[in-house]
Scaffold this active site. Structure first.
Site, mmCIF file in Angstrom:
data_model
loop_
_atom_site.group_PDB
_atom_site.id
_atom_site.type_symbol
_atom_site.label_atom_id
_atom_site.label_comp_id
_atom_site.label_asym_id
_atom_site.label_seq_id
_atom_site.Cartn_x
_atom_site.Cartn_y
_atom_site.Cartn_z
ATOM 1 N NE ARG A 390 -4.089 -1.864 2.241
ATOM 2 C CZ ARG A 390 -5.138 -1.887 3.049
ATOM 3 N NH1 ARG A 390 -5.289 -0.926 3.945
ATOM 4 N NH2 ARG A 390 -6.022 -2.865 2.962
ATOM 5 C CG ASN A 426 -0.968 -7.124 -0.360
ATOM 6 O OD1 ASN A 426 -1.654 -7.964 -0.906
ATOM 7 N ND2 ASN A 426 -1.436 -6.336 0.607
ATOM 8 C CD GLU A 427 -4.629 -4.765 -0.245
ATOM 9 O OE1 GLU A 427 -4.479 -3.771 0.496
ATOM 10 O OE2 GLU A 427 -5.409 -5.703 0.038
ATOM 11 C CG ASN A 428 2.447 -2.929 -4.716
ATOM 12 O OD1 ASN A 428 2.397 -4.130 -4.938
ATOM 13 N ND2 ASN A 428 3.187 -2.411 -3.750
#
Length: 822
Positions: A390, A426-428
């Site tokens: 994130r 993850n969830e970039n």
């Protein structure tokens, strides 16, 4: 038998995990550190002389053992933000290196998130990153300090070590503070004191290859040396032992005098025993380096396996299809935060295996060596990733940390046969940390990390989850599919998965499921689905995790019952059995964990999607997985934590049984309701369900099956209530159990007529006064000072410390209830 198994595992890890080298002396220095949860004015405040009992000896330090996390309880404290800042540790050590020209090291298995190390007042090193292992060479600083009069007079020959751990918020660090998990502080893994000779083996990289039929195995070995001598290096001998300890291959190598690396191209093994989830056979690679002091021996566990992701098709292990049946893990536990003991970790991993797990994604960071060794020995395939999670992308310092953490993760865990995937992020696609969100810069850096991963390890795949504009970069991609939770219906799952599979070469679905408040159950859990739009996407989007606003969705408008989640899981698992192209999936997560971004959850600051609670207490969902994924005989009636059901008189109620048996018989109140055959496609409970008219009051329910000539049974008692209730008007508080000095107390919500309100979800705040302490801030349904009721009740435990303790239960608009414990 289980206890003996844990003992064997624990012994293996204490010996095999840490003592991987001989020719060095190493010890854990976990005991009796002094700790201060704040910053100091400077290092001098940690070491300055203070007289015993001196009233000016401030601040006050406490004694702790490692592993230690200074967010052990405040991460789930409902009233405060968890502490993010520095904490100090100090200890005086007796340091005597036995080796001529040897080096003295401090080896950290993990500390968060920035760490600085001091010998007396000399800063000897620092590390940024809370999850990889690292060492600090303190040799020169120790030598210099021991030559001072201060060492002899003030410290009696011992050496003061001070360590500053800091988890302060920092936009130029990964992971982002926007992440859905706590960035813990402390020395929350083991700390070791190592003495090594002037010439030693630093790392061994064993690259194993085997064809899919297992006819011949090859090992290419690269050995990295720590060379602090100009003396001639002796021979390097290599031995390979099979899983039974028999020598099956050997060779010798003579390196050059100035060698920093030794490469051995091929060690051949005919018909090696292959590693797999069903038979996780491990070989032992023993390297012996002869030097002036004594032979230095390095021992490494390795395995032979061949895996392949077929394009738009299934996953193959050793030439055969293997459906990856997975889950996820955070390094987090009730009462200790990230500072899990080895025994806690091993119990958790064994519970996963008993549930039928053969694959795990370690979210979202490099985890303890104990975890990886457990995966090797239990047969659990691994996706391990760096914590680029994130927030967007930072500058040069940010990127360098990501490169360093990827390099460290791969180098430190290179030899584990369990690992098949290196995760890069993850969830970039989730912005927030920086004023500019630049997709092209994220793509460029993702490509750089992908190339770096393949350079460091060409044998494994790369992967990311939920960043569609980078899905073409990595080898394996997982989109966001939360059918029946954040969007859509759980019946949309198969079609959503097939649609996403067609968009990439290699599809693997990680993260699915939903939250469940342990001990909360529902008679009609799926009624919310009538309000939710299906067939229009199952991805998670911005705001979907919020409990407020937006379109109707189960995550906001559902009842968060165990009943609903069991149905959701049941549907997913039955569908997966009819998806021949599916590589596999990983349920999110195995265990509830703490998170700073969910203060309004029924257990505040806890992500409650686990199939076990934060203290490893099983929810009902655990048994749904067992019924699909395991061969060990099991039978489980749904509702062990559901003491009272409700409905109309003479109404038929569904009783579900989860089992992997071919057929199960149900008996209620002594009456046989017949035998049903299991059919995985007969939803729910694979056809093992009965409609039964329960009697008013207590009902005895028994399920039984016969497997291999043995009768297996499960039994529960449930009260059936037909009385209707109104709005909660009062609470009653009572002790329901006591063991030794721990009392369990329960508050129940009643209407004006004294009828139990079995759907009440009121908030309850517990407090205690007198001779007792609440067992609270555990992040569990029965270990939280503030908690939402489950079926009109809530439980808390109290540790009694004397004669009398008064416990109160407070809920808005109701009169506070009290109970006296003696």
């Amino acid at each position: 038998m289980v206890i003996f198994k844990y003992y064997l595992l624990y012994t293996f890890f204490l010996i095999g995990t840490f003592c991987t080298s001989q020719g060095q002396q190493a010890s854990r220095i976990d005991k009796k550190w002094e700790f201060l949860k704040s910053d100091l004015g400077g290092i001098w405040e940690a070491v300055r002389p203070v007289g015993k009992g001196d009233p000016e000896s401030v601040p006050l330090w406490e004694t702790v053992d490692l592993p230690h996390c200074f967010n052990a309880t405040d991460a789930v404290d409902p009233d405060v933000n968890y502490y993010q800042g520095p904490g100090w540790y100090r200890k005086n050590l007796s340091i005597e290196n036995p080796y001529n020209k040897g080096r003295t090291l401090l080896h950290f298995e993990g500390a968060g998130q920035k760490t600085a190390v001091y010998v007396y007042t000399t800063k000897v090193g620092e590390h940024v990153g809370g999850y990889d292992e690292w060492t600090i060479d303190i040799t020169d600083a120790v030598k210099a300090f021991k030559e001072t009069s201060i060492c002899k007079e003030q410290f009696k020959g011992e050496v003061p070590i001070s360590i500053r751990a800091d988890n302060s918020r920092d936009l130029e660090m990964i992971p982002s503070d926007l992440a859905d998990f706590n960035l813990y502080g402390g020395i929350y893994r083991h700390l070791n004191l190592q003495y090594i000779p002037a010439l030693s083996i630093d790392k061994v990289f064993a690259h194993t290859e085997v064809d899919e039929k297992g006819k011949e195995g090859k090992i290419a070995i690269k050995t990295r040396l720590l060379n602090h001598t100009s003396e001639k290096i002796g021979k390097l001998s290599v031995k390979l032992l099979d899983p039974k300890g028999r020598e099956v291959a050997n060779l010798e190598e003579t390196p050059s005098i100035s060698a920093s690396e030794i490469n051995i191209e091929a060690l051949l093994v005919k018909k090696p025993q292959l590693w797999s989830p069903d038979k996780p056979d491990l070989y032992t690679l023993v390297l012996t380096l002869n030097n002036a002091d004594e032979p230095y021996v390095s021992t490494t566990k390795i395995g032979f396996r061949h895996f392949e992701f077929k394009e738009k098709g299934p996953f193959l292990l050793n030439g055969k299809r293997l459906l990856l049946r997975g889950t996820h893990r955070h390094e987090d536990h009730a009462g200790v935060g990230a500072a899990m003991s080895d025994a806690m970790i091993l119990k958790e991993m064994d519970m996963m295996k008993q549930m039928g797990v053969n694959f795990i994604r370690l979210g979202h960071y490099q985890q303890s060596r104990v975890v990886l060794n457990a995966c090797d020995s239990l047969g659990i395939l691994v996706w391990e990733e760096i914590p680029w999670c994130r927030g967007g992308i930072g500058g040069d310092v940010y990127k360098e940390q990501a490169r360093r953490m990827l390099t460290n993760m791969i180098e430190q865990h290179y030899n584990h046969p369990a690992i098949i995937i290196w995760g890069l992020g993850n969830e970039n696609d989730w912005p927030g940390d920086f004023s500019v969100f630049d997709k092209e810069k994220i793509r460029d850096f993702m490509m750089e990390l992908n190339d770096l991963s393949h350079q460091l390890d060409s044998s494994r795949k790369t992967a990311i989850r939920r960043c569609d504009f980078c899905k073409d970069i990595v080898d394996v991609y997982s989109p966001s599919i939360w059918a029946g939770w954040y969007r859509g219906l759980y019946t949309d799952y198969k079609q959503s998965s097939e649609d996403e599979m067609k968009k990439v070469n290699h599809f693997l679905h990680v993260e699915w499921g939903g939250d469940s408040h342990a001990r909360r159950h529902a008679e009609n859990p799926d009624k919310i689905l009538a309000e939710v739009t299906g067939g229009k996407g199952t991805d998670e989007r911005s705001g979907d995790a919020s409990l407020f606003g937006g379109a109707a969705r189960v995550s906001k408008d559902g009842d968060w019952s165990e009943s609903y989640i069991c149905n959701l899981i049941d549907w997913h698992l039955k569908e997966q059995e009819t998806m021949p192209w599916l590589t596999g999936s990983a349920y999110w997560p195995f265990k509830d964990f703490s998170t700073p971004v969910r203060p309004d959850n029924p257990v505040p600051y806890v992500n409650q999607k686990g199939v076990v609670e934060r203290n490893l207490n099983k929810k009902e969902a655990y048994y749904v997985f067992q019924s699909y994924w395991t061969n060990t005989p099991m039978v489980h009636i749904y509702g062990h934590s559901w003491p009272i059901r409700w409905g109309e008189k003479e109404e038929e109620k569904m009783i579900k049984v989860y089992s992997n048996a071919e057929e199960v018989t149900l008996i209620v109140n002594g009456e046989n309701y017949g035998t049903k055959k299991r059919n995985s496609q007969d939803f729910p409970a694979a056809g093992l369900r009965w409609m039964v008219k329960l009697k008013e009051g207590t009902n005895q329910i028994k399920a039984m099956t016969k497997i291999g000539g043995k009768v297996l049974t499960d039994e529960i008692n449930q009260v059936y209530q037909t009385a209707k209730w109104g709005k909660p008007q009062k609470m009653i508080f009572e002790k329901i159990h006591q063991q030794d000095d721990v009392a369990t107390i329960q508050v129940s919500f009643l209407d004006a007529k004294g009828v139990k309100c079995l759907d009440a979800q009121n908030w309850v705040n517990f407090s205690a006064a007198g001779d007792g302490i609440l067992i609270a801030d555990q992040g569990t349904s029965d270990g939280s000072r503030k908690v939402q009721a489950y079926n009109g009740r809530a439980i808390i435990k109290v540790k009694l410390t004397g004669n009398k303790c008064v416990v109160s239960a407070k809920s808005d608009e109701l009169k506070t209830a009290f109970v006296m414990l003696e």
